[in-house]
Scaffold this motif. Structure first.
Motif, PDB file in Angstrom:
ATOM      1  N   LYS A  57       0.927  -1.260   0.154  1.00  0.00           N
ATOM      2  CA  LYS A  57       0.068  -0.131   0.007  1.00  0.00           C
ATOM      3  C   LYS A  57       0.744   1.169   0.110  1.00  0.00           C
ATOM      4  O   LYS A  57       2.070   1.296   0.129  1.00  0.00           O
ATOM      5  N   GLY A  58       0.091   2.609  -0.355  1.00  0.00           N
ATOM      6  CA  GLY A  58       1.061   3.532  -0.470  1.00  0.00           C
ATOM      7  C   GLY A  58       1.117   4.426   0.909  1.00  0.00           C
ATOM      8  O   GLY A  58       1.613   5.436   0.628  1.00  0.00           O
ATOM      9  N   ALA A  59       0.517   4.182   2.127  1.00  0.00           N
ATOM     10  CA  ALA A  59       0.350   5.158   2.896  1.00  0.00           C
ATOM     11  C   ALA A  59       0.172   4.283   4.330  1.00  0.00           C
ATOM     12  O   ALA A  59      -0.409   3.218   4.220  1.00  0.00           O
ATOM     13  N   ILE A  60       0.472   5.010   5.320  1.00  0.00           N
ATOM     14  CA  ILE A  60       0.209   4.376   6.693  1.00  0.00           C
ATOM     15  C   ILE A  60      -0.316   5.553   7.415  1.00  0.00           C
ATOM     16  O   ILE A  60      -0.408   6.755   7.180  1.00  0.00           O
ATOM     17  N   SER A  61      -0.849   5.197   8.384  1.00  0.00           N
ATOM     18  CA  SER A  61      -1.557   6.054   9.599  1.00  0.00           C
ATOM     19  C   SER A  61      -0.634   6.316  10.654  1.00  0.00           C
ATOM     20  O   SER A  61       0.272   5.547  11.351  1.00  0.00           O
ATOM     21  N   VAL A  62      -0.515   7.835  11.104  1.00  0.00           N
ATOM     22  CA  VAL A  62       0.402   8.227  11.950  1.00  0.00           C
ATOM     23  C   VAL A  62      -0.330   8.992  12.896  1.00  0.00           C
ATOM     24  O   VAL A  62      -1.472   9.695  12.413  1.00  0.00           O
ATOM     25  N   ASP A  63       0.032   8.750  14.217  1.00  0.00           N
ATOM     26  CA  ASP A  63      -0.653   9.827  15.180  1.00  0.00           C
ATOM     27  C   ASP A  63      -0.005  11.192  15.264  1.00  0.00           C
ATOM     28  O   ASP A  63       1.261  11.319  15.327  1.00  0.00           O
ATOM     29  N   PHE A  64      -0.881  12.333  15.464  1.00  0.00           N
ATOM     30  CA  PHE A  64      -0.356  13.638  15.581  1.00  0.00           C
ATOM     31  C   PHE A  64      -1.116  14.267  16.757  1.00  0.00           C
ATOM     32  O   PHE A  64      -1.969  14.065  17.101  1.00  0.00           O
TER      33      PHE A  64
ATOM     34  N   ILE B 189      -5.078  13.241  16.843  1.00  0.00           N
ATOM     35  CA  ILE B 189      -5.522  12.805  15.645  1.00  0.00           C
ATOM     36  C   ILE B 189      -4.756  11.831  15.205  1.00  0.00           C
ATOM     37  O   ILE B 189      -3.656  11.877  15.308  1.00  0.00           O
ATOM     38  N   ALA B 190      -5.354  11.114  14.238  1.00  0.00           N
ATOM     39  CA  ALA B 190      -4.548  10.095  13.317  1.00  0.00           C
ATOM     40  C   ALA B 190      -4.806  10.543  11.974  1.00  0.00           C
ATOM     41  O   ALA B 190      -5.622  10.951  11.332  1.00  0.00           O
ATOM     42  N   ARG B 191      -3.636  10.732  10.954  1.00  0.00           N
ATOM     43  CA  ARG B 191      -3.648  10.915   9.836  1.00  0.00           C
ATOM     44  C   ARG B 191      -2.824  10.159   8.552  1.00  0.00           C
ATOM     45  O   ARG B 191      -1.670   9.631   9.313  1.00  0.00           O
ATOM     46  N   SER B 192      -3.212   9.857   7.515  1.00  0.00           N
ATOM     47  CA  SER B 192      -2.621   8.953   6.624  1.00  0.00           C
ATOM     48  C   SER B 192      -1.103   9.922   6.111  1.00  0.00           C
ATOM     49  O   SER B 192      -1.490  10.999   5.811  1.00  0.00           O
ATOM     50  N   VAL B 193      -0.111   9.354   6.085  1.00  0.00           N
ATOM     51  CA  VAL B 193       0.913   9.874   5.422  1.00  0.00           C
ATOM     52  C   VAL B 193       1.570   8.963   4.190  1.00  0.00           C
ATOM     53  O   VAL B 193       1.340   7.497   4.548  1.00  0.00           O
TER      54      VAL B 193
END
Length: 259
Positions: A2-9, A21-25
């Motif tokens: 896959k091209g993205a993962i979820s990261v916590d911010f 929040i969680a955001r895909s990078v």
């Protein structure tokens, strides 16, 4: 992959409130490209569509002149990144060794010397003549591009390269964190499918550098459209090979470089 993962911010608002929040990078990995057992380049790219990437890269680097000269593409994942091993036909060996020799001298001192400058700005083949693309077709493709960018919609941090018909219908798209990589992936996907531009155009979500003009010309694309501006060298290279260049393509206006 896959091209993205979820990261916590932690999101902090101007008024001072904060929330988790969680955001895909997008994923970005070293991609080691080997041709006939020779380590040729390590590119930072999104590790998906790597077979397309390898084929498009080989064509853009002029290691091969046609897809049939690529015998095999083998991808391996490691803890450090991805390894893509490409087997070229024996007839490609002289071009490969000559290009490796120039790349070795480039990496030690930059693009210095007459020979290296000539290699950097090698003549481009003339692109096939085609009828002008109607402005309405370009606006149609621009309006539809976002719907064909799932990775960018998810992350807001990926470039796209699209193959569009002469009527402005988007036929194929590849995405990557790098604009050059996205175009190589698209060119490779087209080559693997036996698809041509067929009077259509390329639409890129980036500025127009001379490398992108070269990739377009070498893939026999007649019209290149980019969302941001072009450099002077990109314009000069496009004029030299007969490539129609449309830049600063926005929903309300486009700029076509005069012939």
């Amino acid at each position: 992959m896959k091209g993205a993962i979820s990261v916590d911010f932690v999101r902090t608002a101007r008024e001072g409130s904060a929330e988790a929040i969680a955001r895909s990078v997008p994923l970005e990995r070293p991609i080691a490209l080997e041709f006939n057992g020779i380590g040729y380049a390590v590119m930072m790219a999104t590790p998906c569509d790597l077979e397309d990437f390898a084929v498009g890269f080989a064509l853009s680097e002029r290691l091969v002149s046609r897809p049939a000269e690529i015998v095999d593409v083998d991808c391996h994942s490691t803890a450090q990144g991805e390894i893509v091993r490409v087997t070229l036909s024996a007839e490609c060996a002289p071009a490969l060794f000559e290009r490796v020799r120039h790349r070795t001298s480039d990496s030690s001192c930059g693009l210095c010397g007459i020979e290296n400058l000539e290699q950097a700005l090698r003549p481009l083949p003339p692109v096939p003549a085609q009828p002008p693309i109607a402005a309405d077709a370009i606006f149609r493709a621009l309006g539809a591009l976002r719907d064909h960018q799932p990775l960018n919609r998810e992350t807001g941090a990926a470039h796209a390269a699209a193959r569009c018909s002469a009527a402005g219908v988007i036929l194929d798209v590849r995405e990557d964190v790098g604009r050059h990589n996205a175009f190589d992936k698209l060119i490779g996907a087209m080559a693997r499918a036996g698809a041509g531009w067929d009077g259509g155009f390329a639409l890129l979500s980036s500025r127009c550098s001379y490398e992108l003009v070269e990739k377009a010309a070498l893939s026999r694309c007649g019209t290149l459209v980019t969302i941001s501006a072009a450099t002077d060298l990109a314009i000069a290279r496009a004029k030299a090979c007969g490539l129609t260049l449309v830049v600063l393509a926005r929903p309300d206006a486009i700029l076509t470089v005069s012939a």
